[in-house]
Design an enzyme around this catalytic site. Structure first.
Site, PDB file in Angstrom:
ATOM      1  N   GLY A  22      -6.248   1.067  -1.968  1.00 53.17           N
ATOM      2  CA  GLY A  22      -5.084   0.560  -1.229  1.00 53.17           C
ATOM      3  C   GLY A  22      -5.142  -0.950  -1.122  1.00 53.17           C
ATOM      4  N   GLN A  26      -0.703  -4.207   3.118  1.00 50.18           N
ATOM      5  CA  GLN A  26      -0.641  -5.373   4.014  1.00 50.18           C
ATOM      6  C   GLN A  26      -2.051  -5.866   4.365  1.00 50.18           C
ATOM      7  OE1 GLN A  26       0.571  -4.546   7.989  1.00 50.18           O
ATOM      8  NE2 GLN A  26       1.517  -6.551   8.295  1.00 50.18           N
ATOM      9  N   LEU A  27      -2.950  -4.952   4.710  1.00 49.79           N
ATOM     10  CA  LEU A  27      -4.340  -5.353   5.026  1.00 49.79           C
ATOM     11  C   LEU A  27      -5.124  -5.570   3.731  1.00 49.79           C
ATOM     12  CD1 LEU A  27      -6.874  -5.660   6.848  1.00 49.79           C
ATOM     13  CD2 LEU A  27      -7.076  -3.160   6.787  1.00 49.79           C
ATOM     14  N   ASP A  48      -5.141   0.522  -6.610  1.00 46.04           N
ATOM     15  CA  ASP A  48      -3.897   0.939  -5.936  1.00 46.04           C
ATOM     16  C   ASP A  48      -3.055   1.721  -6.937  1.00 46.04           C
ATOM     17  OD1 ASP A  48      -2.550  -0.647  -3.106  1.00 46.04           O
ATOM     18  OD2 ASP A  48      -1.600   1.045  -4.156  1.00 46.04           O
ATOM     19  N   TYR A 155       0.729  10.485  11.867  1.00 47.19           N
ATOM     20  CA  TYR A 155      -0.208   9.392  11.562  1.00 47.19           C
ATOM     21  C   TYR A 155      -1.352   9.362  12.577  1.00 47.19           C
ATOM     22  CZ  TYR A 155      -1.705   4.463  11.225  1.00 47.19           C
ATOM     23  OH  TYR A 155      -2.433   3.300  11.107  1.00 47.19           O
TER      24      TYR A 155
HETATM   25  C1  VAH Z   1       1.764   1.428  12.496  1.00 46.36           C
HETATM   26  N1  VAH Z   1       0.852  -0.752  11.865  1.00 46.36           N
HETATM   27  O1  VAH Z   1       2.624   0.829  13.133  1.00 46.36           O
HETATM   28  C2  VAH Z   1       0.487   0.658  12.144  1.00 46.36           C
HETATM   29  C3  VAH Z   1      -0.513   0.649  13.276  1.00 46.36           C
HETATM   30  C4  VAH Z   1      -0.930   0.618  15.743  1.00 46.36           C
HETATM   31  C5  VAH Z   1       0.084   0.717  14.641  1.00 46.36           C
HETATM   32  O2  VAH Z   1      -1.463   1.620  13.092  1.00 46.36           O
HETATM   33  O3  VAH Z   1       1.865   2.567  12.120  1.00 46.36           O
END
Ligand code: VAH
Length: 329
Positions: A22, A26-27, A48, A155
């Site tokens: 990855g 962004q990171l 990636d 997530y």
């Molecule tokens: C998101 N940037 O918004 C990520 C992050 C704390 C949020 O994990 O899903």
């Protein structure tokens, strides 16, 4: 004697072969370059789903779908990989549009990496967690390292499960896997991808391109945040720390700044007086409302010396200085 020590240090550095999964995110796009500074360009293999452009293309690269276990093992074998930074994931907002895919990618890819570390006896693995592991019942202010965790996004559920798997592989198989619960990461050098905290990046692009921004969160939505330079520093500091100082093998709370949309807008206005913001909360408001306002990261500070460098003012100044150059390209 010093020649021998220098030679040993050279050998040790040469032995570090790092795979970043990855690397174009962004990171990843900033962490990969920092890792190449540390380990040497040729010792950090970026990977990636698509071919890289720009500076990342100047070093070794492999196409890799994070769910492709066989390809992962092939790349590890080909490059004699000793460390893996596994950054690929579907983030909070995007994950809600396809929950099953988000769960499958975020979890299967982590298990592949943990298995690789166990099977090939890798030195170290890094895997990012998130404050998204916290939920509506979690204490919102100065959220503790150990507390109630009831995430209500796919997530967040996948990150909480991932933390449990990391601790399991460490305790059962001795895998040296390390992790940070990132707050919202604010980086402008690569476009953010599907997060709820992305407003704090979008606002800078829109301020410079259009002079105004319609925010998808309400003006007083406090969230823990961190400038990307601090996130890169925290990640490398954690990974370069002596293993016996790492007391948390699920994932460390880390934080730097907490702010609301109106506060970052006012910080921008202090440098761009004509900038205007409006608020039109969407589905991401409910996600943000389930997360903490601020984080207690005292264990990271005591275990391995975590200390952020950027506050809201310094971050805003740095972005408003660097982003115009990027937009000209
Ligand atoms: C998101 N940037 O918004 C990520 C992050 C704390 C949020 O994990 O899903």
């Amino acid at each position: 004697m010093s020649e021998i020590l220098n030679f040993a240090a050279l050998i040790e550095k040469a032995m570090n072969k790092v795979l970043v999964i990855g690397a174009l995110g962004q990171l990843g796009s900033e962490l990969t370059l920092a890792l190449r500074e540390l380990h040497g360009k040729e010792n950090v293999i970026a990977s990636d789903l698509k071919q890289p452009e720009g500076k990342i293309a100047e070093g070794p690269f492999e196409l890799l779908n994070a769910m492709d276990r066989q390809r992962l093992y092939e790349i590890a074998e080909k490059h004699n990989i000793t460390q893996v930074y596994h950054l690929a994931a579907i983030l909070s907002a995007k994950g809600e549009s396809d929950p099953k895919l988000a769960w499958q990618l975020n979890m299967e890819s982590l298990i592949h990496v943990l298995d690789l570390a166990k099977d090939k006896k890798l030195d170290k693995v890094y895997w990012p967690s998130s404050i998204a592991v916290f939920g509506p019942s979690t204490p919102r202010v100065d959220t503790p390292q150990n507390t109630v965790m009831d995430p209500n996004t796919v997530y967040g559920i996948s990150k909480l499960a991932g933390e449990r798997w990391c601790e399991y592989y460490h305790q059962k198989y001795g895998v040296d896997v390390r992790s940070l619960r990132y707050p919202g990461l604010i980086g402008y050098k690569a476009k953010p991808g599907g997060g709820t905290t992305d407003y704090a990046v979008d606002i800078f692009y829109k301020a410079l391109e259009e002079g105004s921004y319609e925010c998808f969160l309400s003006e007083d939505t406090y969230l823990p945040m961190m400038y990307m330079d601090d996130a890169v520093k925290a990640t490398i500091d954690l990974m370069e720390t002596d293993g016996d100082k790492i007391k948390v093998r699920s994932s460390y709370n880390v934080s730097a700044i907490s702010f609301s949309p109106v506060e970052i807008a006012n910080q921008i206005k202090s440098q761009m007086p004509d900038f205007e913001i409006t608020y039109n909360p969407d589905f991401r408001q409910k996600i943000a409302d389930s997360w903490p306002d601020s984080i207690d990261d005292s264990q990271a500070r005591s275990d391995w010396g975590w200390k952020p460098s950027f506050d809201l003012k310094a971050m805003t100044e740095d972005i408003l200085q660097g982003l115009p150059e990027l937009l000209k390209k």
